[in-house]
Structures are given as structure tokens and as C-alpha cells.
Scaffold this active site. Structure first.
Site, short mmCIF file in Angstrom:
data_model
loop_
_atom_site.label_atom_id
_atom_site.label_comp_id
_atom_site.label_asym_id
_atom_site.label_seq_id
_atom_site.Cartn_x
_atom_site.Cartn_y
_atom_site.Cartn_z
N ASN A 119 -5.37 -18.72 -7.16
CA ASN A 119 -5.20 -17.47 -6.67
C ASN A 119 -4.03 -17.74 -6.08
O ASN A 119 -3.89 -18.64 -4.93
CB ASN A 119 -6.21 -16.77 -5.84
CG ASN A 119 -5.74 -15.61 -4.81
OD1 ASN A 119 -4.88 -14.71 -5.38
ND2 ASN A 119 -6.39 -15.77 -3.85
N GLY A 120 -2.74 -16.89 -6.12
CA GLY A 120 -1.50 -17.24 -5.42
C GLY A 120 -0.37 -17.30 -6.42
O GLY A 120 -0.43 -17.02 -7.51
N LYS B 2 -0.43 11.12 4.43
CA LYS B 2 -1.46 10.28 4.35
C LYS B 2 -2.69 10.89 5.24
O LYS B 2 -3.90 10.78 5.06
CB LYS B 2 -1.14 9.03 5.47
CG LYS B 2 -0.34 7.77 4.59
CD LYS B 2 -1.30 7.02 3.80
CE LYS B 2 -1.24 7.75 2.45
NZ LYS B 2 -0.34 7.17 1.54
N HIS C 123 14.70 25.87 11.15
CA HIS C 123 15.03 26.72 10.09
C HIS C 123 13.53 27.11 9.59
O HIS C 123 13.45 27.66 8.48
CB HIS C 123 15.78 26.06 8.90
CG HIS C 123 17.33 25.65 9.27
ND1 HIS C 123 18.11 26.81 9.70
CD2 HIS C 123 17.62 24.46 9.58
CE1 HIS C 123 19.37 25.89 9.76
NE2 HIS C 123 19.03 24.80 9.81
N ARG D 19 -10.99 -7.89 -6.75
CA ARG D 19 -9.71 -8.48 -6.71
C ARG D 19 -8.75 -8.60 -7.70
O ARG D 19 -7.66 -9.10 -7.73
CB ARG D 19 -10.11 -9.75 -6.20
CG ARG D 19 -10.86 -10.01 -4.85
CD ARG D 19 -10.82 -11.39 -4.56
NE ARG D 19 -9.80 -12.16 -4.31
CZ ARG D 19 -9.24 -12.39 -2.89
NH1 ARG D 19 -10.15 -11.66 -2.06
NH2 ARG D 19 -8.38 -13.13 -2.67
N TRP E 289 -5.66 -10.98 -11.69
CA TRP E 289 -4.77 -9.96 -11.55
C TRP E 289 -3.36 -10.70 -11.82
O TRP E 289 -2.79 -11.17 -10.61
CB TRP E 289 -4.99 -9.31 -10.25
CG TRP E 289 -4.56 -8.04 -10.12
CD1 TRP E 289 -5.03 -6.78 -10.48
CD2 TRP E 289 -3.22 -7.51 -9.49
NE1 TRP E 289 -4.51 -5.62 -10.17
CE2 TRP E 289 -3.14 -6.12 -9.71
CE3 TRP E 289 -2.22 -8.14 -8.95
CZ2 TRP E 289 -2.13 -5.36 -9.33
CZ3 TRP E 289 -1.17 -7.31 -8.40
CH2 TRP E 289 -1.06 -6.03 -8.80
#
Ligand code: G6P
Length: 608
Positions: A98-99, A485, A504, A29, A72
Site C-alpha cells: 500500500n503506497g 458542504k 445585488h 480501502r 485501489w
């Protein structure tokens, strides 16, 4: 997306050990700094990973309870001072968060006037001081925490410790996950169950607007208004890795599923819907240069480059700024003509991609104003550019970028309003984009709810060895991203193509074994793409159409249809990319590949 972990027990275990051990399983995290606080032994913080924190612990670091954090960064660089836990002035209240506290500036000003001293640049620190302020009136830790949280706007998963009641830890949740673990004479608080599972499988999930008070043998849950809640414990039988992925099989799927939340976090506190304006604090320092700028060049690599291509269409149409988009690897070697009226905007999830970084350095040497849209706070690109906008999307673990793109497109929409309203965009257009942006999270939710339909389609087409993706105008780049992806995690040939370019060349490849994913949502180029679908069908090519809900006509032409909700043309890429991400995910999963770690690729390319 930081991680919090807290412990209180009376069974002889060292809370220090329990917390450090648990923090390691939360490292996915965040990884830029960590900290731990035990009322009996004090605070230790360190930059870097948990192993670095462990090395700093003094001998005899011991306690029966404590809180810990892995960071983080979102507000404030990843330094030791900014690492959590943070404290109030008395040094008795400590918290790990966290937030994002949205109203931290107002709160900080108010608390500074009341005499509080702040040490860090974080939004979190205001919470400790706010509780301290309420404690003066309430004279009770729990009541003070409740009163403080009622004043907070934003998101939080919190663990709060109070030195004068060391057995007790308070948890709170608003928008960021919090799990309580119930062991034998011990209780835990964590951002997910992974650090708890080693000790107990009995957990209670907090809901938004709830706080929990834990002691070694008890947990009480309250609403923010003080009302008590009864909730039964659940038994979870996930392993640690599954818990880190929130129960999803892969990080890629978890990160796609985070899309709605990511858009909310990127927009948080930045949209003034009534005024039709965007507030981008990170650009304030260069406001004058930006106003005078005459042109923009966007640089990026991989998925970030495709975000830039969509940004070009947004910015040229609605902000009236000439925009070019370049791959970092090309820009840096080709003697571009730049001057101080050129804005060079780097888009990068990691903020470390070498080619993008070197493009920025080259731009600086040539006198451009350098800007960035970066997800990782304190990364090299964020530090080296003159100003920037952070994504706040949380760390992305899956190598194939998904949620970061959703966030980059959201940030580019904000930038379009920001620059557009300085130039030719009317207040009405600003208001309309702002209103539509706010509706995007729920629209992504409705796409995600129908993911099993996309899974069914992916299984149906999983034997294909080639795939063509077509799209036009705003969704031109999304066709390339859809193909990227698929190829990066499925290892099959997938090609993006501007729908208008089909005749094309690419049309020559089409036969009954060569399917096409056609982005044909209802917009100004819908009729053109619908004709392209007919051309492909005339050559027996199977077609999956990505269309707007309510378009039943298209089901007659295409073999399969994936429906997405309606939004304005400029924002349609944010919705359209989600089913393409899901399609690639389920396709690769069907083939049995490790979607989170595709062969030969790396998450962050820091070499040429
Ligand atoms: C790698 C990743 C891609 C990413 C690209 C750019 O190739 O696998 O998912 O889009 O790098 O990374 P950045 O961190 O600059 O956005």
C-alpha cells in the site's frame, strides 16, 4: 489507498480463510482487484471485490501463512496482472503493498539491465525484484529486505512472504499505516486493525522507517539501519467499523484529517522546486498538442466543478491561458464551439459521473483534446480522455467530497505551473508556487489541530436555518463549496455568493437570524471583503470571518474569527476550504445527521 493483510499461525487455522475474511473488512480501502498468496498453495488473483477472489480459489486452497491485498489502483490499470501480491523472478518472494514507490522507474531500469523480467505495470513489482537482487549478496531474507528498502523512495505499508521460509512474514512501514496483531500462536499484519480485531485486541503500531519480522509466536521490530526496537503491545477496544474509520466517528472527518497526506501524495515526485517546474508524466503523450493549445474548458459537477472554478483563476493569472468552466450537465447539450486547439479538462473524483463523462464524449466528437484530473485509476473518464493526471488521494467514502477537493486544487496548481512554465510564467514564480505548495501540508495540519475551536463555533451556530457564504476572486468558488458542504449534510438553506454581488440581492436576506461565513483572508481583495462584512454588520447579521493569522483588526468587526495560516493568494483556497469542511461536519453532527450518507444523495452520480 490499498489494504494489506498477512497471517502466520500454528493452531490449525487455514490462513486462506483468515485472509479472505480479513480482506472483506478492508474493502473500504479499495475494491478494484484483490489477491492472495499462501506459500503452501500459491497465488490467486482476481479483478473486482473479495467475493470474486473467493470464487476463484481452487478446492483445497490451504496454508498456515500467507499475504493478501485489496487494491485501489495508483500505477497501472486495475487488471488481474496488476493485482497484488507481486513476485520476483524466482517466484519465491511475494509482496503486497500500500503506497507509491516514487523511484520505481529508475529501479525498474536498473533491475531490467541486471536481467530481471517484469510482468505488471505497477510500481510495486520492483520491490520484489529489488529484494531478490539483494538476496544474492545478503543470503538472508531479512537482511535482503532491509537492504532493498533502504533504496526505496516513497511510501509503503508492506507484507512480504518468502516461499523458502513460509512461517515468516515481514512487514514494513513508511508513510502508509501498518498494524501488527498478536494472537495466541498467531500473528497478523494489516493496514488497520479492522481485520485483526476478530482474532485479538493486542496490537503494535509500526512507525515510519520500521520493519517487523513475524512468526506464529514472535515479532521482532527493527529500524531500517538494522537497530532493534522494543515496543509494548496496546489493547484496542474499537469495533471493526471504528477501526476502518481510524477511530474517527465518521469517514468524512477521517477524510478531512487526511488532507495533509493527500496533498503530499498528489505532489509526490511531481515538483521540481529548483527549476520551478511540475512534472506530470500522464500528460507527456500529448505534450505537443498541449503546447499548441489556445484555450481550456474545465468541466465537472458538484465539488469538482468548484475546483474547476478556482483552477480558472489559477490558470488565467499564472499560465495566461483563456479558461472557461462549465457544469458537465450544461456543456453536453449546448453546442459548444471547440477545435483541436481547445483542451477540455474533466475534473472528477470518481471518474464515473455521467454528465462529466458525456461532456468529454461531446468534446471528443467536436475535436477537442480531452484531459482529466481523476482520482480513480482506470475509471471511465480516465480511460476515455486523451491524457490525464491522477490525484492519488485514495478512495473517498463520505458522500460529501472533502479530501478529493483538496487534491483537485493541488493538481490544478501543478497544472498551472506545468502549463505556465511552457508559456509566460517566470522561473521565480514557478519556484515560489512550488515552495509554497510544499508548505501546504503543514499549514493544513495546523488548521486541523485547532478543530475544536471550529467545533465550538459550529455548535454555537447550529440553530441557524439559513447561512450565507461570501468570498471573492480565488475564494469565490470556495464560498459556493462551503455552502454546498453545509446544505448537503445539514439540510439547511446555505447559499454561496460572490462578495461583490452582495448588494445585488443577497444583502436583502440579512437580519440578526441570518449568519454569514465571510472568507476574508489577507489577499488582493481583502479590503473589499472587509467592507462587505461592515455592510452585513450594519444590518445586524452575525458574521464568522475566515481570516489570516495575525489579522487582529477583523476580530473587531466580525462576531467570530477562524484563523488560517498565510500562503500565496493562488493557494489560499486549499487552506480555506478545510475549516469550511470542518464547520459543515460539526454543524451536521450537532444536528444528529448521518454525515457520511446524506439523504437523497449518492457518492457517484452515474445517471442524468
Ligand atoms: C456527487 C457527490 C459530490 C461530487 C459530485 C461529482 O454529487 O456527492 O461530492 O462532488 O458527485 O463527483 P465526481 O466523482 O465527478 O467528482
Amino acid at each position: 489507498m490499498c489494504g494489506i493483510f498477512a497471517y502466520t499461525g500454528n493452531n490449525g487455522k487455514n490462513a486462506g480463510e483468515v485472509l479472505l475474511d480479513g480482506l472483506s473488512s478492508l474493502e473500504y480501502r479499495g475494491y478494484d482487484s484483490a489477491g492472495i498468496y499462501l506459500p503452501e498453495s500459491g497465488i490467486v488473483k482476481s479483478t473486482g471485490a473479495v467475493s470474486q477472489l473467493r470464487r476463484k480459489l481452487p478446492a483445497g486452497y490451504f496454508g498456515k501463512s500467507g499475504i493478501a491485498h485489496i487494491r485501489w489502483a495508483t500505477h497501472g490499470e486495475p487488471t488481474e496482472i496488476n493485482a497484488h501480491p507481486h513476485k520476483d523472478c524466482s517466484g519465491n518472494i511475494w509482496l503486497a503493498h500500500n503506497g507509491i514507490v516514487e523511484n520505481y522507474k529508475e529501479l525498474r531500469e536498473k533491475l531490467t539491465e541486471l536481467g530481471h523480467t517484469f510482468l505488471s505495470a505497477t510500481d510495486t513489482e520492483v520491490l520484489a525484484h529489488l529484494i531478490e537482487e539483494h538476496l544474492k549478496v545478503e543470503k538472508d531474507f531479512e537482511r535482503a529486505a532491509l537492504a532493498a528498502l533502504r533504496e526505496v523512495k516513497g511510501t509503503y505499508g508492506l507484507a512480504i512472504a518468502y516461499a523458502l521460509e513460509p512461517e515468516k512474514v515481514i512487514a514494513a512501514r513508511m508513510g502508509s499505516p501498518v498494524v501488527l496483531g498478536l494472537g495466541e500462536n498467531e500473528r497478523f499484519i494489516a493496514s488497520d486493525a479492522s481485520p485483526i480485531l476478530k482474532h485479538t485486541s493486542q496490537v503494535v503500531f509500526l512507525e515510519d522507517g520500521e520493519i517487523a519480522v513475524i512468526t506464529p509466536t514472535k515479532h521482532d521490530i527493527f529500524k531500517l539501519d538494522g537497530g532493534r526496537i522494543e515496543r509494548k503491545a496496546e489493547k484496542i477496544d474499537w469495533n471493526v467499523e471504528a477501526a476502518q474509520r481510524g477511530g474517527y466517528q465518521h469517514f468524512m472527518l477521517k477524510e478531512i484529517m487526511e488532507g495533509p497526506e493527500v496533498v503530499e501524495n498528489t505532489l509526490r515526485g511531481r515538483l521540481l522546486e529548483k527549476e520551478g517546474l511540475a512534472k506530470l508524466g500522464g500528460l507527456e503523450g500529448v505534450a505537443d498538442e498541449i503546447k499548441k493549445a489556445e484555450r481550456m474548458i474545465i468541466v465537472g459537477c458538484g465539488t469538482a466543478y468548484y475546483a474547476g472554478l478556482t483552477g480558472e483563476y489559477m490558470l488565467e493569472e499564472h499560465a495566461g491561458i483563456p479558461v472557461e468552466v462549465e457544469l458537465g450537465s450544461e456543456f453536453r447539450y449546448r453546442h459548444p464551439v471547440l477545435n483541436p486547439k481547445t483542451m477540455l479538462l474533466a475534473v472528477s473524483q470518481s471518474g464515473e459521473t455521467l454528465d462529466t463523462l458525456e461532456a468529454i464524449r461531446e468534446g471528443k466528437r467536436r475535436g477537442a483534446l480531452t484531459l482529466s484530473i481523476v482520482n480513480t485509476v482506470g475509471s471511465t473518464i480516465a480511460r476515455e480522455t486523451d491524457a490525464g493526471v491522477y490525484n492519488h488521494a485514495g478512495p473517498e467514502i463520505g458522500v460529501a467530497s472533502t479530501k478529493a477537493l483538496v487534491s483537485q486544487l493541488t493538481a490544478l496548481s501543478l497544472l498551472t505551473i506545468f502549463l505556465g512554465r511552457q508559456r509566460r510564467m517566470s522561473i521565480e514564480t514557478g519556484q515560489e508556487i512550488a515552495r509554497e505548495l510544499q508548505a501546504i501540508p503543514d499549514k493544513i495540519r495546523s488548521i486541523l489541530e485547532r478543530r475544536t475551536e471550529i467545533e465550538r463555533l459550529a455548535k454555537k451556530y447550529a440553530k441557524a436555518r439559513d447561512f450565507l457564504y461570501i468570498g471573492r476572486k480565488y475564494n469565490y468558488s470556495i464560498a459556493f463549496e462551503g455552502a454546498l458542504k453545509l446544505k448537503e449534510i445539514s439540510y439547511i438553506h446555505a447559499e454561496g455568493c460572490g462578495a461583490g454581488e452582495m448588494k445585488h440581492g443577497p444583502l436583502a436576506m440579512i437580519d440578526e437570524h441570518f449568519p454569514t461565513m465571510a472568507i476574508a483572508t489577507s489577499d488582493s481583495v481583502y479590503e473589499k471583503v472587509a467592507s462587505n462584512i461592515q455592510e452585513i454588520k450594519a444590518r445586524k447579521g452575525p458574521v464568522i470571518a475566515l481570516a489570516t493569522e495575525g489579522n487582529h483588526e477583523i476580530a473587531k468587526a466580525a462576531d467570530d474569527v477562524i484563523y488560517v495560516p498565510k500562503t500565496i493568494e493562488m493557494l489560499s483556497p486549499i487552506l480555506n476550504v478545510v475549516p469550511l469542511q470542518l464547520f459543515a461536519y460539526y454543524f451536521a453532527k450537532e444536528k444528529g445527521y448521518n454525515v457520511d450518507r446524506p439523504r437523497n444523495l449518492a457518492k457517484s452520480v452515474t445517471v442524468e
